[in-house]
Design a protein around this motif. Structure first.
Motif, PDB file in Angstrom:
ATOM      1  N   GLU A  90      -5.637 -46.536  17.047  1.00 35.05           N
ATOM      2  CA  GLU A  90      -5.823 -46.700  15.616  1.00 35.05           C
ATOM      3  C   GLU A  90      -6.490 -45.446  15.085  1.00 35.05           C
ATOM      4  O   GLU A  90      -7.391 -44.901  15.734  1.00 35.05           O
ATOM      5  CB  GLU A  90      -6.747 -47.904  15.362  1.00 35.05           C
TER       6      GLU A  90
ATOM      7  N   TRP B 145      -5.114 -49.332   3.181  1.00 35.28           N
ATOM      8  CA  TRP B 145      -6.528 -49.712   3.129  1.00 35.28           C
ATOM      9  C   TRP B 145      -6.658 -51.044   2.410  1.00 35.28           C
ATOM     10  O   TRP B 145      -5.748 -51.492   1.731  1.00 35.28           O
ATOM     11  CB  TRP B 145      -7.364 -48.644   2.416  1.00 35.28           C
TER      12      TRP B 145
ATOM     13  N   ARG C  61     -11.147 -38.261  11.507  1.00 30.98           N
ATOM     14  CA  ARG C  61     -10.669 -39.653  11.598  1.00 30.98           C
ATOM     15  C   ARG C  61     -11.227 -40.308  12.855  1.00 30.98           C
ATOM     16  O   ARG C  61     -11.282 -39.685  13.916  1.00 30.98           O
ATOM     17  CB  ARG C  61      -9.145 -39.693  11.648  1.00 30.98           C
TER      18      ARG C  61
ATOM     19  N   PHE D 119      -8.845 -46.296   5.088  1.00 34.84           N
ATOM     20  CA  PHE D 119      -7.467 -46.237   5.552  1.00 34.84           C
ATOM     21  C   PHE D 119      -7.455 -46.536   7.049  1.00 34.84           C
ATOM     22  O   PHE D 119      -8.380 -46.160   7.781  1.00 34.84           O
ATOM     23  CB  PHE D 119      -6.881 -44.837   5.332  1.00 34.84           C
ATOM     24  N   HIS D 120      -6.389 -47.208   7.496  1.00 34.86           N
ATOM     25  CA  HIS D 120      -6.211 -47.409   8.935  1.00 34.86           C
ATOM     26  C   HIS D 120      -4.724 -47.429   9.242  1.00 34.86           C
ATOM     27  O   HIS D 120      -3.901 -47.789   8.389  1.00 34.86           O
ATOM     28  CB  HIS D 120      -6.921 -48.670   9.433  1.00 34.86           C
ATOM     29  N   GLN D 121      -4.377 -47.026  10.452  1.00 39.46           N
ATOM     30  CA  GLN D 121      -2.970 -46.808  10.799  1.00 39.46           C
ATOM     31  C   GLN D 121      -2.782 -47.102  12.285  1.00 39.46           C
ATOM     32  O   GLN D 121      -3.553 -46.624  13.111  1.00 39.46           O
ATOM     33  CB  GLN D 121      -2.616 -45.348  10.465  1.00 39.46           C
TER      34      GLN D 121
ATOM     35  N   ALA E   1      -0.037 -45.985   6.989  1.00 38.84           N
ATOM     36  CA  ALA E   1      -1.474 -46.216   6.772  1.00 38.84           C
ATOM     37  C   ALA E   1      -1.677 -47.040   5.505  1.00 38.84           C
ATOM     38  O   ALA E   1      -0.886 -46.955   4.562  1.00 38.84           O
ATOM     39  CB  ALA E   1      -2.204 -44.880   6.646  1.00 38.84           C
TER      40      ALA E   1
ATOM     41  N   GLU F 257       2.023 -38.475   3.984  1.00 42.76           N
ATOM     42  CA  GLU F 257       0.861 -38.437   4.880  1.00 42.76           C
ATOM     43  C   GLU F 257       0.596 -37.032   5.415  1.00 42.76           C
ATOM     44  O   GLU F 257       1.459 -36.144   5.357  1.00 42.76           O
ATOM     45  CB  GLU F 257       1.049 -39.413   6.043  1.00 42.76           C
TER      46      GLU F 257
END
Ligand code: FE2
Length: 365
Positions: free
Chosen positions: A252, A236, A268, A286-288, A234, A339
């Motif tokens: 995502e 940002w 999320r 945040f993105h993953q 993750a 995480e």
């Protein structure tokens, strides 16, 4: 007195739909409306994550037709979603250059250069997505006459050089060990689906990557590919990144930076994607990325503020490579070990649905 938003005013006068959301499941399924200025069909895309630094639109060129010639005082990147055709580009005092493209082609329109797109087939429409800096330039000058009718030629960027759209390019070297492993400066990428990527050790080690710089412009792009059963770390950054899925499937997860590594107090946001999906992580979220399909996932990311050549206005949050460096070392990325375990629990559950095996064991011994 009501304050004027020139970009919003412009969208209204364009007379085509405007999609405002976090993501779009399939760009090929979006209904388009006749677009008088372009001469084809279209819809604007204003995703939440665009944050006013970039916008997007879909455009369809009917079979056998050409769009109206255009010229505008904002940078633009174009990706061909379907079909086959050609584009002519020219500036005052320079020769007209034409190049052909097809599904998977990616190219830049040099700032304020005249251009015209043609559908090369009489039996099928062309559909493409354009990413532009229109919101920034329109809000800066607040004068659409200037945006669309200036004669200035940015000759330091493009003045009709032969071979400009020939797909040739330069590999750019950088001393930044956190930068993308392959940086390619070009103005035309014939096929993003087959462009050679190289291994990217900064995102877990299982992904391949290439970054593109275009047309002396301020927009850039990159491709990343990672196998089903794996997920990226993750991170940002600021607004504007648009991620288009070229192949594979997955999802995502996104959550605001202020909720921390564990997304404390918020749920999320989960966005499922497959070929043709697009999404944009909001500013400072945040993105993953998670790849759950049998085929590797390939994502094409468009950037409005990540040019290697030009520093953006305001903070660029650790520079071009910030999102590839651990938070523990001043970057923007969460290491797997740090995480929330819920991240991998959900991933294993999702892999159970597709039958793809978990390939992340080495990170969690
Ligand atoms: Fe990102």
């Amino acid at each position: 007195m009501e304050r004027i938003n020139t970009y919003e005013m412009f969208l209204e006068q364009e007379g085509i739909p405007v999609i405002r959301d976090y993501s779009i499941p399939d760009l090929m399924e979006v209904p388009l409306k006749p677009w008088a200025r372009k001469g084809g069909l279209g819809a604007y895309i204003n995703l939440v994550g665009a944050g006013g630094v970039i916008d997007a639109y879909l455009c369809e060129i009917p079979p056998g037709k050409a769009l109206e010639p255009q010229k505008h005082m904002f940078d633009e990147l174009i990706y061909i979603l379907s079909g086959y055709g050609a584009t002519s580009v020219w500036v005052k005092g320079g020769p007209k250059q034409s190049f052909e493209w097809h599904e998977g082609s990616l190219f830049a329109i040099p700032l304020n250069a005249s251009h015209q797109h043609f559908n090369g087939r009489s039996d099928k429409p062309v559909r493409y997505i354009g990413l532009t800096k229109a919101p920034v330039f329109m809000t800066l000058f607040n004068d659409l006459e200037y945006i669309f009718n200036s004669d200035h030629v940015f000759s330091s960027r493009y003045s009709g050089e032969e071979g400009y759209f020939s797909a040739k390019g330069n590999l750019i070297k950088t001393d930044d060990k956190f930068a993308n492993p392959k940086i390619w400066e070009s103005n035309f990428v014939p096929d993003c689906n087959t462009f050679t990527l190289v291994n990217d050790p900064k995102r877990g080690g299982f992904s391949n990557n290439a970054h593109f710089e275009f047309a002396g412009g301020i927009m850039s792009a990159h491709i990343s590919e990672f196998p089903g059963g794996t997920y990226m770390k993750a991170h940002w950054h600021g607004p504007g990144a648009h991620l288009l899925c070229l192949s594979g499937e997955g999802y995502e997860l996104m959550w605001p930076l202020e909720s921390g590594l564990t997304a404390k107090g918020v749920e999320r946001l989960k966005i499922d994607w497959k070929k043709g999906s697009i999404f944009s992580p909001p500013d400072r979220w945040f993105h993953q990325h998670f790849s759950t399909g049998k085929e590797p996932t390939k994502l094409l990311a468009f950037h409005g503020t990540r040019s290697l050549k030009y520093k953006p206005l305001g903070s660029d949050y650790g520079g071009v490579a910030g999102a590839r460096k651990s938070i523990k070392h001043g970057g923007l990325q969460i290491e797997y070990a740090d995480e929330d375990p819920e991240i991998r629990r959900l991933f294993q559950e999702e892999l159970g649905k597709t039958g793809v095996s978990w390939k992340m064991s080495k990170f969690f011994s």
